[in-house]
Write a protein that holds these residues in place. Structure first.
Motif, short mmCIF file in Angstrom:
data_model
loop_
_atom_site.label_atom_id
_atom_site.label_comp_id
_atom_site.label_asym_id
_atom_site.label_seq_id
_atom_site.Cartn_x
_atom_site.Cartn_y
_atom_site.Cartn_z
N MET A 1 0.79 -1.23 0.04
CA MET A 1 -0.03 0.07 -0.06
C MET A 1 0.90 1.31 -0.11
O MET A 1 1.89 1.47 0.96
N GLU A 2 0.62 2.01 -1.00
CA GLU A 2 1.34 3.22 -1.01
C GLU A 2 0.96 4.33 0.06
O GLU A 2 -0.07 4.57 0.13
N ILE A 3 1.97 4.70 0.95
CA ILE A 3 1.77 5.69 2.04
C ILE A 3 1.95 6.86 1.90
O ILE A 3 1.58 7.92 2.21
N ARG A 4 2.84 7.14 0.88
CA ARG A 4 3.51 8.39 0.50
C ARG A 4 3.63 8.33 -1.25
O ARG A 4 4.27 7.06 -1.45
N GLY A 6 5.60 7.26 -4.04
CA GLY A 6 6.84 6.27 -3.89
C GLY A 6 7.50 5.52 -2.85
O GLY A 6 8.42 4.99 -2.83
N VAL A 7 6.69 5.63 -1.65
CA VAL A 7 6.88 4.97 -0.43
C VAL A 7 5.88 3.95 -0.26
O VAL A 7 4.62 4.40 -0.05
N HIS A 8 6.01 2.89 0.00
CA HIS A 8 5.14 1.64 0.33
C HIS A 8 5.39 0.84 1.46
O HIS A 8 6.45 0.63 1.72
N ALA A 9 4.24 0.64 2.06
CA ALA A 9 4.30 -0.29 3.20
C ALA A 9 3.91 -1.81 2.79
O ALA A 9 2.57 -1.75 1.86
N VAL A 10 4.60 -2.69 2.37
CA VAL A 10 4.18 -4.04 1.87
C VAL A 10 3.27 -4.65 2.77
O VAL A 10 3.42 -4.91 4.07
N GLY A 23 12.25 4.50 -6.93
CA GLY A 23 13.02 5.80 -7.44
C GLY A 23 13.20 4.83 -8.72
O GLY A 23 12.72 4.01 -9.44
N GLU A 24 14.33 5.43 -9.35
CA GLU A 24 15.17 4.74 -10.54
C GLU A 24 14.96 3.35 -10.25
O GLU A 24 15.00 2.27 -11.36
N THR A 25 15.77 2.99 -9.02
CA THR A 25 15.72 1.53 -8.60
C THR A 25 14.84 1.50 -7.39
O THR A 25 14.01 2.19 -7.02
N ARG A 45 5.75 -6.69 -8.23
CA ARG A 45 5.30 -7.01 -9.25
C ARG A 45 3.98 -6.34 -9.46
O ARG A 45 3.51 -5.82 -10.43
N SER A 46 3.17 -6.14 -8.25
CA SER A 46 1.94 -5.77 -8.25
C SER A 46 1.92 -4.28 -8.57
O SER A 46 0.79 -3.85 -9.03
N ILE A 47 2.80 -3.43 -8.34
CA ILE A 47 3.16 -2.16 -8.59
C ILE A 47 3.79 -1.76 -9.93
O ILE A 47 4.21 -0.64 -10.30
N GLY A 48 3.97 -2.82 -10.52
CA GLY A 48 4.19 -2.87 -12.13
C GLY A 48 5.94 -2.64 -12.07
O GLY A 48 6.41 -2.32 -13.19
N ARG A 49 6.41 -3.36 -11.08
CA ARG A 49 7.89 -3.16 -11.05
C ARG A 49 8.53 -4.41 -11.18
O ARG A 49 7.80 -5.50 -11.00
#
Length: 76
Positions: A1-4, A6-10, A23-25, A45-49
């Motif tokens: 879940m994206e909390i901000r 680019g910052v996710h709490a899995v 970020g870039e990585t 994978r669920s966030i498209g990365r």
């Protein structure tokens, strides 16, 4: 879940928090327990990365619920 942006709490990780920073990585803050590795990779994978985008693993301390999955994640 994206909390901000680019910052996710899995989600679905018990006993501790695992954060993913985009970020870039990707950077992972804490790796959870060994059996959380699949959940972390599925979330990436669920966030498209791709798991290959993960370049950094930072552990806040060495308790198993924060560091237990680090070796398996780094091997993938």
């Amino acid at each position: 879940m994206e909390i901000r942006p680019g910052v996710h709490a899995v989600p679905g990780i018990g006993w501790s928090r695992v954060y993913l920073i985009e970020g870039e990585t990707l950077a992972l803050v804490d790796a959870g327990l060994p059996w959380n590795v699949g959940r972390v990779l599925r979330y990436i994978r669920s966030i498209g990365r791709n798991p290959e985008d993960l370049r950094t693993v930072l552990m806040t301390h060495s308790h198993p619920d924060h560091s237990g999955g680090a070796l398996a994640i780094s091997r993938r």
